[in-house]
Design an enzyme around this catalytic site. Structure first.
Site, mmCIF file in Angstrom:
data_model
loop_
_atom_site.group_PDB
_atom_site.id
_atom_site.type_symbol
_atom_site.label_atom_id
_atom_site.label_comp_id
_atom_site.label_asym_id
_atom_site.label_seq_id
_atom_site.Cartn_x
_atom_site.Cartn_y
_atom_site.Cartn_z
ATOM 1 N N SER A 7 0.812 -1.233 0.000
ATOM 2 C CA SER A 7 0.000 0.000 0.000
ATOM 3 C C SER A 7 0.844 1.282 0.000
ATOM 4 O O SER A 7 0.306 2.364 -0.107
ATOM 5 C CB SER A 7 -0.919 0.009 1.229
ATOM 6 O OG SER A 7 -0.146 0.128 2.398
ATOM 7 N N ARG A 20 -8.843 3.793 5.982
ATOM 8 C CA ARG A 20 -7.757 4.680 5.583
ATOM 9 C C ARG A 20 -7.915 5.952 6.420
ATOM 10 O O ARG A 20 -9.056 6.364 6.716
ATOM 11 C CB ARG A 20 -7.826 5.053 4.084
ATOM 12 C CG ARG A 20 -7.462 3.939 3.120
ATOM 13 C CD ARG A 20 -5.969 3.576 3.181
ATOM 14 N NE ARG A 20 -5.596 2.535 2.222
ATOM 15 C CZ ARG A 20 -5.495 1.231 2.511
ATOM 16 N NH1 ARG A 20 -5.741 0.793 3.739
ATOM 17 N NH2 ARG A 20 -5.116 0.368 1.583
ATOM 18 N N GLU A 42 0.684 8.801 6.722
ATOM 19 C CA GLU A 42 1.589 7.740 7.204
ATOM 20 C C GLU A 42 2.871 7.802 6.363
ATOM 21 O O GLU A 42 2.790 8.101 5.174
ATOM 22 C CB GLU A 42 0.922 6.370 7.019
ATOM 23 C CG GLU A 42 -0.293 6.159 7.915
ATOM 24 C CD GLU A 42 -1.036 4.859 7.566
ATOM 25 O OE1 GLU A 42 -0.476 4.010 6.841
ATOM 26 O OE2 GLU A 42 -2.180 4.719 8.010
ATOM 27 N N HIS A 78 -0.992 0.693 11.207
ATOM 28 C CA HIS A 78 -1.537 0.125 9.966
ATOM 29 C C HIS A 78 -1.153 -1.362 9.827
ATOM 30 O O HIS A 78 -0.550 -1.767 8.834
ATOM 31 C CB HIS A 78 -1.047 0.940 8.747
ATOM 32 C CG HIS A 78 -1.856 0.684 7.504
ATOM 33 N ND1 HIS A 78 -1.994 1.614 6.505
ATOM 34 C CD2 HIS A 78 -2.572 -0.391 7.089
ATOM 35 C CE1 HIS A 78 -2.743 1.120 5.536
ATOM 36 N NE2 HIS A 78 -3.104 -0.108 5.878
HETATM 37 N N1 LIG Z 1 -5.776 -1.533 8.020
HETATM 38 C C1 LIG Z 1 -5.558 -2.582 7.266
HETATM 39 O O1 LIG Z 1 -4.607 -3.312 7.438
HETATM 40 C C2 LIG Z 1 -6.553 -2.902 6.181
HETATM 41 C C3 LIG Z 1 -6.681 -4.219 5.726
HETATM 42 C C4 LIG Z 1 -7.655 -4.492 4.764
HETATM 43 C C5 LIG Z 1 -8.437 -3.485 4.246
HETATM 44 N N2 LIG Z 1 -8.238 -2.212 4.673
HETATM 45 C C6 LIG Z 1 -9.084 -1.122 4.169
HETATM 46 O O2 LIG Z 1 -10.441 -1.465 4.430
HETATM 47 C C7 LIG Z 1 -11.230 -1.270 3.268
HETATM 48 C C8 LIG Z 1 -12.367 -2.274 3.260
HETATM 49 O O3 LIG Z 1 -11.870 -3.594 3.055
HETATM 50 P P1 LIG Z 1 -12.814 -4.744 2.463
HETATM 51 O O4 LIG Z 1 -11.939 -5.913 2.188
HETATM 52 O O5 LIG Z 1 -13.997 -4.954 3.329
HETATM 53 O O6 LIG Z 1 -13.260 -4.063 1.116
HETATM 54 P P2 LIG Z 1 -14.545 -4.401 0.226
HETATM 55 O O7 LIG Z 1 -14.319 -3.734 -1.072
HETATM 56 O O8 LIG Z 1 -14.807 -5.863 0.247
HETATM 57 O O9 LIG Z 1 -15.754 -3.677 0.985
HETATM 58 C C9 LIG Z 1 -15.915 -2.303 1.032
HETATM 59 C C10 LIG Z 1 -17.398 -2.017 1.236
HETATM 60 O O10 LIG Z 1 -17.553 -0.613 1.437
HETATM 61 C C11 LIG Z 1 -18.775 -0.233 0.791
HETATM 62 N N3 LIG Z 1 -18.805 1.200 0.541
HETATM 63 C C12 LIG Z 1 -18.308 1.896 -0.504
HETATM 64 N N4 LIG Z 1 -18.588 3.198 -0.372
HETATM 65 C C13 LIG Z 1 -19.266 3.337 0.785
HETATM 66 C C14 LIG Z 1 -19.827 4.451 1.472
HETATM 67 N N5 LIG Z 1 -19.734 5.694 0.975
HETATM 68 N N6 LIG Z 1 -20.437 4.231 2.649
HETATM 69 C C15 LIG Z 1 -20.526 2.987 3.168
HETATM 70 N N7 LIG Z 1 -20.047 1.884 2.530
HETATM 71 C C16 LIG Z 1 -19.410 2.067 1.369
HETATM 72 C C17 LIG Z 1 -18.784 -1.066 -0.482
HETATM 73 O O11 LIG Z 1 -20.090 -1.151 -1.023
HETATM 74 C C18 LIG Z 1 -18.268 -2.392 0.022
HETATM 75 O O12 LIG Z 1 -19.305 -3.247 0.418
HETATM 76 C C19 LIG Z 1 -10.232 -1.427 2.101
HETATM 77 O O13 LIG Z 1 -10.618 -0.699 0.977
HETATM 78 C C20 LIG Z 1 -8.943 -0.901 2.673
HETATM 79 O O14 LIG Z 1 -8.832 0.478 2.427
HETATM 80 C C21 LIG Z 1 -7.316 -1.909 5.621
HETATM 81 O O1 LIG Z 2 -5.579 -2.426 1.886
HETATM 82 C C1 LIG Z 2 -4.978 -3.314 2.519
HETATM 83 O O2 LIG Z 2 -5.013 -4.515 2.199
HETATM 84 C C2 LIG Z 2 -4.234 -2.977 3.779
HETATM 85 O O3 LIG Z 2 -4.238 -1.634 4.031
HETATM 86 C C3 LIG Z 2 -2.927 -3.627 3.849
HETATM 87 O O4 LIG Z 2 -2.966 -4.572 4.893
HETATM 88 C C4 LIG Z 2 -1.759 -2.726 4.082
HETATM 89 O O5 LIG Z 2 -0.720 -3.526 3.745
HETATM 90 P P1 LIG Z 2 0.786 -3.213 3.597
HETATM 91 O O6 LIG Z 2 0.992 -2.030 2.762
HETATM 92 O O7 LIG Z 2 1.315 -3.058 4.974
HETATM 93 O O8 LIG Z 2 1.284 -4.461 2.971
#
Ligand SMILES: NC(=O)c1ccc[n+]([C@@H]2O[C@H](COP(=O)([O-])OP(=O)(O)OC[C@H]3O[C@@H](n4cnc5c(N)ncnc54)[C@H](O)[C@@H]3O)[C@@H](O)[C@H]2O)c1
Ligand SMILES: O=C(O)[C@H](O)[C@H](O)COP(=O)(O)O
Length: 415
Positions: A62, A242, A271, A288
């Site tokens: 990322s 995010r 970040e 993160h």
């Molecule tokens: N912190 C981490 O390590 C980490 C890990 C995985 C994912 N993430 C973040 O989390 C997000 C979600 O992950 P996921 O696997 O569930 O993604 P996903 O794409 O499966 O689900 C995202 C959901 O958000 C919904 N959405 C879109 N716009 C919206 C809005 N305005 N209001 C409400 N809902 C809305 C979509 O319809 C979808 O169902 C990723 O896009 C990523 O940015 C972070």
């Molecule tokens: O979007 C994602 O999958 C997460 O934010 C992800 O876990 C961040 O991963 P990294 O950049 O540390 O590999």
């Protein structure tokens, strides 16, 4: 040079050059048979690196912005991102340039769910409550939010799901059915999606949306100053999506009010140079790493490998299961006397205790400001091995019990 050596050199010359983020796990295991791997620090992969190495394939996480400035004029003909989020990738430009792209949808959903559950146990213990006592607003109900909402319902929380895109798709599907004369209404098993205000009023509010900068489903600053100011003292806000989804300055202001509103942040604006004042105002904060189980990160690599193999017309020879080691914690046991909520919290935190990551990030406050960004990144790169709950067996005494239902709901295997 003899003919065999010449042939071998020619063969080696034809091998693809793969430039990859050095912190993607299992790179050699998955990609060595496809090309020569050059590992570089993700934040520093540059156009110059790609040109000098004649890179064919670029594999990122990322932290590498992938766009025209990075790729134009290089020989990169495939980009893989071992992440769910794609906000660091200019997918429109890649499409226009005809460069195939793959990310890893859903790869780390269990890891993020386990992170949220761990955070919830810490807050619940502090507030002297159980899962069944609280309401949880899940904003974004895709891979992570959908799985989390299902589990929380099994733990008897009151769950409010909010996902306008899924809500609208559900409505459209119903209208299409009605137009065809098959007005069957909403299917009983379909989730009900509620308005944002209802989710924002819950005891816990947890965000699982992608970063979308414009359009009807924009999520940039989805939680604005008014919404943040309205949060009440008994609430807990969790963000693993995010940093930019929340108006950070407004959150900081709200947290400066002396009361018991809790924030749990895994993601921040800017970040790795995060706002340490904000971080110190959080009840829990981490660098993160919500998705950083070995299973989740390994799955991300596996998904990108599969997409690349398909693009190149190569057979998919490797599966993640071949490469994962034994988990450090294989089994835990509870006696008949184990009180279900206590045992559930204990099992969750035996597998993943968010407080370890929190303490390490807070330690950065003792560093000079200019060293904190490096420290944030080092916590991510040197992350300890964390395994999914479903790799752990739990031994229980006696017949079927509420505790067994809870433990199974969160993913443990019962022995
Ligand atoms: N912190 C981490 O390590 C980490 C890990 C995985 C994912 N993430 C973040 O989390 C997000 C979600 O992950 P996921 O696997 O569930 O993604 P996903 O794409 O499966 O689900 C995202 C959901 O958000 C919904 N959405 C879109 N716009 C919206 C809005 N305005 N209001 C409400 N809902 C809305 C979509 O319809 C979808 O169902 C990723 O896009 C990523 O940015 C972070
Ligand atoms: O979007 C994602 O999958 C997460 O934010 C992800 O876990 C961040 O991963 P990294 O950049 O540390 O590999």
């Amino acid at each position: 040079m003899d003919t065999v050596a010449q042939a071998q050199t020619a063969e080696a010359d034809r091998r693809l050059t793969i430039v990859a983020d050095e912190n993607m796990p299992l790179l050699e295991a998955f990609f060595a048979s496809i090309g020569n791997i050059i590992k570089l620090p993700g934040r520093r992969i540059s156009r110059q690196d790609l040109l000098e190495r004649n890179a064919d394939i670029l594999l990122v996480r990322s932290i590498t912005p992938v766009n025209q400035a990075l790729l134009e004029g290089t020989s990169v003909s495939f980009v893989g991102s071992a992440t769910v989020g794609t906000d660091h990738i200019d997918t429109d430009w890649l499409k226009q340039a005809g460069i195939p792209f793959a990310n890893s949808p859903g790869c780390n959903a269990s890891a993020v769910v386990e992170y949220v559950l761990s955070a919830m146990t810490v807050v619940l213990d502090e507030r002297d409550k159980c899962f069944e006592d609280v309401s949880v607003g899940v904003i974004g109900c895709g891979h992570v939010g959908g799985m989390l909402a299902d589990i929380l319902e099994e733990l008897e929380c009151t769950v409010v799901r909010c996902d306008p895109p899924l809500h609208d798709a559900q409505q459209e599907a119903q209208q299409a059915m009605a137009a065809k004369g098959r007005d069957e209404g909403r299917q009983p098993s379909q989730p009900v999606y509620e308005p944002m205000e209802k989710a924002m009023a819950c005891d816990f509010v947890t965000l699982h949306v992608p970063l979308i900068k414009e359009g009807p489903y924009r999520t940039l600053r989805l939680l604005d100053a008014d919404m943040l100011a309205a949060l009440q003292s008994h609430q807990t806000l969790i963000n693993t999506s995010r940093g930019q989804i929340i108006d950070q300055a407004a959150l900081k202001q709200r947290l400066q009010r002396i009361d018991e509103l809790f924030a749990v942040l895994d993601v921040f604006e800017n970040e790795p140079n995060i706002d340490y004042e904000l971080m110190m105002l959080c009840r829990l904060a981490t660098p993160h790493i919500a998705g950083h189980s070995l299973d989740g990160k390994g799955m991300a690599t596996a998904q990108v490998y599969e997409a690349l193999s398909n693009t190149l017309g190569l057979p998919v020879r490797h599966k993640l299961g071949q490469f994962l080691p034994e988990p450090p914690l294989r089994k835990m046991n509870f006696s008949r006397d184990a009180e279900p909520q206590w045992a559930l919290h204990t099992a969750i935190r035996a597998c993943y205790d968010i407080r370890g990551d929190y303490n390490k990030l807070r330690h950065g406050r003792y560093l000079p400001e200019e060293k904190r960004g490096e420290y944030f990144d080092s916590l991510r790169s040197n992350y300890r091995i964390r395994r999914s709950f479903n790799r752990v067996k739990v031994g229980l005494k006696g017949g079927r019990s509420v505790l067994q239902d809870y433990l199974e709901a969160v993913g443990f295997r019962i022995d």
